[in-house]
Each structure stands twice: as structure tokens, then as C-alpha cells.
Design a protein around this motif. Sequence first.
Motif, PDB file in Angstrom:
ATOM      1  N   GLY A 191       0.816  -0.994   0.212  1.00 46.36           N
ATOM      2  CA  GLY A 191       0.108  -0.285   0.681  1.00 46.36           C
ATOM      3  C   GLY A 191       0.580   1.139   0.191  1.00 46.36           C
ATOM      4  O   GLY A 191       0.665   2.209  -0.968  1.00 46.36           O
ATOM      5  N   ALA A 192       1.876   1.013   0.671  1.00 47.89           N
ATOM      6  CA  ALA A 192       2.781   2.336   0.949  1.00 47.89           C
ATOM      7  C   ALA A 192       3.508   2.729  -0.876  1.00 47.89           C
ATOM      8  O   ALA A 192       3.417   3.861  -0.854  1.00 47.89           O
ATOM      9  N   GLN A 193       3.432   1.671  -1.368  1.00 48.36           N
ATOM     10  CA  GLN A 193       4.341   1.959  -2.230  1.00 48.36           C
ATOM     11  C   GLN A 193       2.702   2.308  -3.771  1.00 48.36           C
ATOM     12  O   GLN A 193       3.630   3.375  -4.499  1.00 48.36           O
ATOM     13  N   CYS A 199     -13.986   9.826   3.649  1.00 43.97           N
ATOM     14  CA  CYS A 199     -14.073   8.013   3.459  1.00 43.97           C
ATOM     15  C   CYS A 199     -13.612   6.941   1.689  1.00 43.97           C
ATOM     16  O   CYS A 199     -13.568   6.740   1.501  1.00 43.97           O
ATOM     17  N   ALA A 200     -13.797   7.863   1.011  1.00 49.63           N
ATOM     18  CA  ALA A 200     -14.082   8.396  -0.892  1.00 49.63           C
ATOM     19  C   ALA A 200     -12.804   7.696  -1.066  1.00 49.63           C
ATOM     20  O   ALA A 200     -12.413   8.717  -0.561  1.00 49.63           O
ATOM     21  N   PRO A 201     -12.831   6.840  -2.069  1.00 52.51           N
ATOM     22  CA  PRO A 201     -10.893   6.868  -2.977  1.00 52.51           C
ATOM     23  C   PRO A 201     -11.005   8.364  -3.255  1.00 52.51           C
ATOM     24  O   PRO A 201     -12.221   8.824  -3.906  1.00 52.51           O
ATOM     25  N   PRO A 202      -9.925   8.594  -3.833  1.00 49.62           N
ATOM     26  CA  PRO A 202      -9.576   9.770  -4.429  1.00 49.62           C
ATOM     27  C   PRO A 202     -10.015  10.549  -5.541  1.00 49.62           C
ATOM     28  O   PRO A 202     -10.667  11.081  -5.602  1.00 49.62           O
ATOM     29  N   ASP A 225      -4.754   4.114   1.651  1.00 49.43           N
ATOM     30  CA  ASP A 225      -5.335   5.080   1.993  1.00 49.43           C
ATOM     31  C   ASP A 225      -4.690   5.112   2.823  1.00 49.43           C
ATOM     32  O   ASP A 225      -4.799   6.804   3.112  1.00 49.43           O
ATOM     33  N   ILE A 226      -4.650   4.154   4.327  1.00 48.58           N
ATOM     34  CA  ILE A 226      -4.369   5.035   5.103  1.00 48.58           C
ATOM     35  C   ILE A 226      -2.647   5.440   5.416  1.00 48.58           C
ATOM     36  O   ILE A 226      -2.749   6.231   6.141  1.00 48.58           O
ATOM     37  N   SER A 268     -11.995   0.537   9.600  1.00 48.68           N
ATOM     38  CA  SER A 268     -12.867   1.073   9.224  1.00 48.68           C
ATOM     39  C   SER A 268     -12.465   1.391   7.629  1.00 48.68           C
ATOM     40  O   SER A 268     -13.475   1.396   7.007  1.00 48.68           O
ATOM     41  N   MET A 269     -10.997   1.873   7.415  1.00 51.02           N
ATOM     42  CA  MET A 269     -11.158   1.324   6.268  1.00 51.02           C
ATOM     43  C   MET A 269     -11.390   0.052   4.841  1.00 51.02           C
ATOM     44  O   MET A 269     -11.661   0.861   3.867  1.00 51.02           O
TER      45      MET A 269
END
Length: 579
Positions: A72-74, A235-238, A334-335, A320-321
Amino acid sequence: MPGSDELDLAASSEDSSSYADLSMAVPALEESKKLSNPLGGLEPDELVVRATEYCELHGITEEEDIRAFQIGAQLAGNIEEWNAIHGISEEEKAVLQEEVEHKWKNPRMLYLIVAICSLCATVQGMDETVVNGAQAFYKHQFGIGGDSARDTWLLGLVNGAPYLCCAVFGCWLTHPMNQRLGRRGTIFVCEIVSIIACIWQAVTNNWWHLFIARCALGFGLGPKSATTPMFAAECAPPRLRGALVMQWQMWTAFGIMLGYAADLALYEVPDVGNIVGLRWRLMLASAALPAILCAGLVWTIPESPRWYLNKEKPIQAYQSMCRLRFIKIQAARDIFYADALLNAEKSVSRKAGMKELLTVRRNRNAFVASEIVMFMQQFCGINVVAYYSTEIFLAANFKERAALFASFGFGVINFVFALPAFWTIDTFGRRNLLLATFPGPVPFTYSAEAYPLYIRPIGMSCATATTWFFNFLLAVTWPSLQSTFTSTGAFSWYAGWNIIGFVLVLLFLPETKGHTLEELDAVFDVPVSSLIRYGKEEFIWFWKSKIFRQDVPKPVPPHSSALGDRITPLVVVPAVSEA
């Protein structure tokens, strides 16, 4: 240069303190640009190391979760090149591809949040307009239905009470309520306030008691209007964030229409026993029904992951995510990105202040533009019809039922014509839409993206307070204007303000459509005289080119020389700052 223009000199003066303020602001502006991608430029290996350290620091020990954060970081560092990241399964690649190609395909929980936020907007719209029909009846019962100055001012004061409370108290409660209660808690409390205030209005027996009840309604309207769009955005994706934030305006318009429908549906209700004015009491109380539904549903959805991060609870934020994304690497991405953005915001937010908002040219130009659109959102006069259409139609000799039906027709048109603004705002541009009309979504969107991120909370607080204050001014003055000048004269007053608004937009508002954060700094950091000159040239060009069909070159915006061809314009999604 700051001193190259007489209008700028008048606004910021050529003394040493002004230059000192500007020099102090430069690092903040530079740091603000980093917020567009706080992880940009980091190598994949460095991102993996940071993700591993992040998991160790916050007690994330499950191998599956550690892997999710490493990948996720990448993804957060370069979301467009996920195919080149080692270790992603084919199933995960398919989900990521779906995210790009079908941005509206998301887990049901995300759409439940969207539905509840839309319901909040609907409640707000009803809170604003059920009084439209009710006032035609309670004003006579409470002895404020005459044409005297006393009666018209008292009627306006009662109707505008919620907006006065919003501007003076409600808007400024947003931050402390969100800090202590969270997004869900703030929405829940606001809905409870709305329920109590709606029922309270229905049992009042004099004008000042109704005024107090409607003031109480403002304590719910203010924090909710700021919190709900923010909740949806966090809460929404970008790729979906901008569209979901703008849903607030559309569903508020739907609530306005629903308020008219409630007034029309309850018109025939007769008095029962000793209850005088039962129909207007039920009209005012009807807005409590969707508020009850919203208050009951808000606890079925997860809290905002961003709020958990702000409270230094990353595990809860991740959990939550995970409920809002299909796979864990999406949630971890996302987090991790949100946490990096939050830390970047903290590093620059302490530099923001009202002095810098007014003395730094880039910020001052954004402030002037934002205040113009928020002021004109009210003084274009459209909310006069929203709040007083029934009274206006009655003054035009409509029967009561016909006036209520005509108001409902206006509500339907208002909702239907809110839709094209969402489809065209990124096609025709904010400036062009504002010059042609003042659709509701444009001023809020323009204000949200005009400011650099490090000063946006202050700028948006000013913008929100401005629109609520002039909303109150509109509501409190209309009965007196209508009584003194008749409906024709009163509408002519607002027609005049629309001419003034057109000129202000033409001369002081640069276009923000399709620009990145770095570009917006260049767009607003120009002399005021350059903006005015461009507005005049564009107006002349329009008449020559579009009306007289002459082949003349279109004028070049004043910021073009600063930008050149080095950046490809992108669609900007306003970042979300802590309330």
C-alpha cells in the motif's frame, strides 16, 4: 513583483513589514505544495521501509496486514504504476484495475455512507424550506402578518433566525464538536438538535417563542453543513472524492423540493380540538422525520478513518477503511497516504493566520474571490424564492393552495437544474458558469480549491460564515423590501446586485478549473490590475468574437507567462482539512 501595481500597493502597502510578511509566507507556500503528494519522490524500497516501521510503531503485527502496508505504501507513492510493484497478486491487480476503469464500483458500506450523508443534506433542505408554506398561516396567528414595519421585520427575523445562529455560533462549533465527538457523533447530535427544534417549533404559541426555537435549529444546521461533506470526502477513494463532496448541494436541493412537497401535502389538515394552526405546526415538524431516520442510521456506518488518524488511532483507522475498500492493500494505501498527508498538514497549519490571509498577495486574491462568490451566492436572490415563494405568489393574488403548488414547482425545477452544474463544472469552468449564472455548487467548490492547503481551514471558515450571514440578511430583509417596494421593486434590487456580481466575477475571479496546487499558486499570485485588465479584454473579445463574429485572438490569462507549458493541467480534487 508585489510593488509593481498601484492597486496592490493600496491593499498591502510598500512598507518593510509587508515584505517581511511575504518573505515569511514563502516557506509556508512551498511546504503547502508538498501536500499535493507528501510521498512523491520516494523510492519503492524507502516506502517499504517506512511502511514496516509504521506497522512496528503502531502495533500492527499480522503478516497479512504488514504485507498490505508494504504494498500500500508503494501504491500511495505512485498510484499510477501499480503494475510494476512486486508481490501483487492477479486478484489484487484486477481490483486495482477495476478501481481505475469503474470508479463507481465500490463496497456497499461506502454507498451507505453516501446515502446517509445525502439524507443529512435532505434534512437540511427541508429545515430551510418547510417554513416557506408555514409562515403564510402562523404570521396571522401570531400577529405579525400585517404590512407595518414592525410586522415585516419580525416576520423576517423569525424566518432568518437559524441562519443568524449559524453565522454567529453554529459554524464555529464545528471544530470542537468534531474533535470531541467525531464525524458520526457530530452528525448524530446535529440531527437530534434538528428533531428537537422541529418539534419545538410546532408547539410554539407566539412569535418570540418560535424565534427561539428556530435559533436552536441553527445549532444543528451549522456544524452539520461543514461536517457531512467532509465525512464523505474522507471515506471516498481519491477518484470519487470530488463527486461525492458535491453531492451535498444536489441533495440539499432535493430536500428543498421535499419541504415544498410537505407544505403542499399538509395544506388540507384541519384544526383538531383546541389545537389552532395544526397544518402549519405539522409543516414545521415534518422535517423531523428524515432527521429521525438519519440519526438512527448514522451508527450503522464506520467512523471516518481520517478522524481516527487525527486521534492517533491508526489500527481503528485501518479497520474502518477495510470496511470501505474491497481489499486490504487499498485500505493500507489510503491510510498510509492519509497519515503522511496529516503529518504534512500539521507541519504547515501552525503558520496560518488571518494576517497572512490578507497581506500575502496569493492568499489575498483567493480571499477576495472566495468572498465575492459566497456573497453573491446569497445576493443573487435565489434564496428569496426558496424561503418566500409562497408569500410572493400570494402577493400575486394566487390562492393559498395554488401558491403552495407553484412553490413545489419551483422546488422541482431547482433540483432538476442543479444536475447540469455537476456535469459542466469541469467542462465549462467555474468562471464561465458564474458569469452565466450562480448555480449553488460553484461558490462552495471555488472557495474550497482557491486557498493553499496550509491556510484553507481559515479561509473556508470565513467563507462559510459569510454565506450564512448574508443568508440571514436575505431572509430578514425580504418582507420589508416586498412591503415597501412591492415584489417587482424588491426583485429589481437583486437584479441590480446580479449586475454588480457579474462585474466582480469578470474582474476579480481567475479560472481554477483543471489546475494543480502549484498552478493555482501562479493563478492567484498576480497583480490585481492584471486580473482587471484581463477581465476587460475578455469581455471585449466575447462581443467581437461571439456576437459580431470577428476573427480576433482570445486574450491570454495573466498567469500564463508564469506557468508556460511546463505543467499539464489536471483536475484538482480539494483536499480535506480537519474541521
